[in-house]
Design an enzyme around this catalytic site. Structure first.
Site, PDB file in Angstrom:
ATOM      1  CG  ASP A 433      -0.287   0.068   2.533  1.00  0.00           C
ATOM      2  OD1 ASP A 433       0.938   0.323   2.566  1.00  0.00           O
ATOM      3  OD2 ASP A 433      -0.963  -0.129   3.550  1.00  0.00           O
ATOM      4  CG  ASP A 476      -3.651   2.981   0.472  1.00  0.00           C
ATOM      5  OD1 ASP A 476      -4.664   2.520   1.043  1.00  0.00           O
ATOM      6  OD2 ASP A 476      -2.575   3.178   1.054  1.00  0.00           O
TER       7      ASP A 476
END
Length: 564
Positions: A433, A476
């Site tokens: 991420d 994300d």
């Protein structure tokens, strides 16, 4: 002899049609008497040729006879084509649903003397619609507003908000209505619908807002004042499981809907069946040679129907589709059953288009195959729409990477192949991420956040080999699946490439941002794992990378099946 031959061909064609067909004589009163019913009508209702010459009341129960007389009397009075839906019991005592089209025929004194009734079984369609609605909800989860459909769809598309006000439309919509889209934006959809059709448009529109797929026929007024007949579908716009508006997809069917000339001869009765509708009717002899084609060939395939006569039915089909098509038609003849097939045919100007046929073999009294009735319809629009929905269901609209659904299916297959010894000695799963993404999103806004996610995906994708799959799991969070590992060092090298690639700032709008990533890696070298434990270990490794200060990676090895 020629009249007998024509009558025989017409009767064979009418008997070959899958829809139930009735020809009813109208006598003063009015009263109604059976003149003809095809094989489909006999099989569907249990009636036989014994009813010919008898009235509705002599053949049917009182309630059924009352309904039939009401509908047929209304058609005679209105002197126009009418339709109605009904339910009836089949010979197997099963409740079926039907849609009946009544077409009146008149004598020289403009008196209704005959009514042609075509009864279509819509039971399957109703069940199919329910199943389609369920599938559509799943497929539209990742749908944004299908902007590409506006630009490239040959059918007209107009988007409408909850209040029925027009938001946008494509070039085809402008061509049909005569209005530039800017002229109708903000106006109520109902302003263009003729008065008598407004109630059913409101009903179908409200159904679409409730998430139901709707289709109807209606008339509108063009900019020049001309009345245009449309076949229209209301599609709910569903974003994140919520209905946010409606797409109106329509096509001009004015020509197809124009009233047919009054018919007085028996051959005219045949033409009302062969020319009315969006299907191709083809009659083949026992050698597959085309003996009859309907005039609708001109509209659907762009060829004059006379060009098809005396040619092999397969002459205009795609070479790749011919073997399977030929095989299934022969199987249909052998089994004496109808078959439904999808294949490509050559259009004069549009190239290969997708069509669907329903082919029914016809046998003589001795049981010998003599000819085949083939009904064909154009399903190109349906195929393109289905392919688009399939794509949207498996790919993320922002990054155009595979989405979580694709990831789950691919990961399951990768682990299964590995456990069965069908892949390399090692598999790996990366979970990564963007470090401090929430702070970036909160401070710079969601537009900037989306742009960062897109650039980040591109930067990571550039580090991968062609057979290494990256997916966006949401927000994300991303995952990389690798099924061709030979040693642990390969994973370390890939992780370093990703970390190094992110050291160069991302250019977002007018600013440069330094974005880093934390990466958790799980590798497995023993074929006794599950996708759950592989993902769990990668997620734990990601957590350790975060605790180690971010902008780095950690690796965990999975050697046995663990569920926690």
């Amino acid at each position: 002899m020629r009249q007998d031959s024509i009558k025989y061909d017409q009767q064979m064609i009418m008997n070959g049609i899958q829809d139930m067909l009735f020809i009813i004589d109208v006598k003063p009163g009015p009263s109604f008497y059976y003149n003809f019913l095809n094989l489909a009508a006999m099989e569907g209702t249990g009636l036989s040729e014994k009813v010919i010459g008898k009235s509705f009341r002599e053949v049917n129960a009182e309630s059924k006879a009352n309904l039939l007389e009401k509908k047929y009397s209304f058609t005679c009075k209105e002197k126009r084509v009418t339709t109605y839906e009904d339910s009836f019991l089949s010979v197997n005592n099963e409740t079926l649903y039907s849609k009946t089209t009544l077409t009146p025929l008149f004598n020289k004194n403009n008196e209704c003397t005959t009514i042609v009734a075509v009864v279509k079984d819509i039971t399957t369609e109703k069940k199919a619609k329910q199943e389609a609605d369920k599938s559509r909800k799943k497929l539209l989860e990742s749908n944004q507003r299908y902007q590409s459909l506006y630009a490239y769809n040959l059918d007209a598309i107009v988007s409408v908000d909850f209040d029925g006000k027009i938001l946008n439309g494509n070039a085809a919509a402008s061509s049909i209505t005569g209005y530039d889209i800017v002229e109708i934006q903000g106006k109520s959809y109902y302003e263009f619908v003729i008065q008598e059709d407004i109630p059913k448009v409101e009903e179908h529109f409200n159904e679409a807002l409730n998430g139901n797929f709707q289709e109807l026929h209606l008339a509108i007024k063009s900019k020049s004042g001309k009345e245009i007949k449309l076949m229209l579908k209301f599609n709910p716009i569903i974003i994140n499981t919520e209905v946010t508006g409606v797409y109106s997809i329509f096509k001009d069917i004015t020509e197809q809907e124009q009233t047919l000339d009054k018919l007085r001869q028996s051959d005219e009765r045949f033409h009302i069946i062969s020319e009315h509708g969006h299907i191709l009717i083809t009659l083949l002899d026992k050698n597959g040679i085309i003996k009859y084609v309907s005039p609708s060939y001109q509209e659907i395939l762009g060829y004059n129907f006379e060009e098809y006569k005396e040619k092999l039915f397969l002459h205009n089909t795609h070479p790749e589709d011919r073997p399977k098509l030929n095989e299934q038609i022969l199987q249909s003849i052998k089994q004496g059953k109808s078959c439904t097939l999808k294949f490509r045919q050559q259009h004069r100007t549009r190239g290969w288009i997708w069509t669907e046929i329903s082919a029914d073999p016809i046998f003589n009294d001795e049981g010998s195959f003599v000819q085949m009735m083939v009904l064909t319809r154009d399903i190109t629009m349906q195929r393109e729409y289905e392919k688009r929905l399939e794509y949207l269901a498996m790919y993320d609209s922002l990054t155009e990477l595979p989405n979580r659904r694709y990831f789950n299916e691919h990961l399951e297959k990768m682990v299964k192949d590995f456990n069965q010894g069908e892949s390399s000695a090692m598999i790996s799963l990366f979970v990564l991420d963007i470090d401090r993404f929430k702070d970036i999103n909160d401070n710079l806004g969601h537009d900037t956040g989306d742009a960062i996610i897109k650039k980040f995906a591109q930067r990571v994708l550039a580090c991968l080999k062609q057979n290494q799959v990256i997916a966006r799991l949401g927000g994300d969070e991303f995952a990389i699946m690798i099924s061709d590992c030979k040693e642990k060092n390969e994973m370390i090298m890939l992780a370093n490439r990703i970390v190094d690639a992110l050291q160069e700032p991302l250019k977002i709008f007018d600013i440069s941002l330094q974005v880093t990533s934390s990466i958790g890696i799980a590798t497995a070298n023993a074929p006794t794992i599950t996708e759950y434990c592989l993902y769990k270990q990668a997620d734990l490794a990601l957590y350790e990378a975060k605790r180690a200060g971010k902008n780095t990676f950690k690796i965990k090895e999975v050697s046995e099946m663990k569920e926690g």
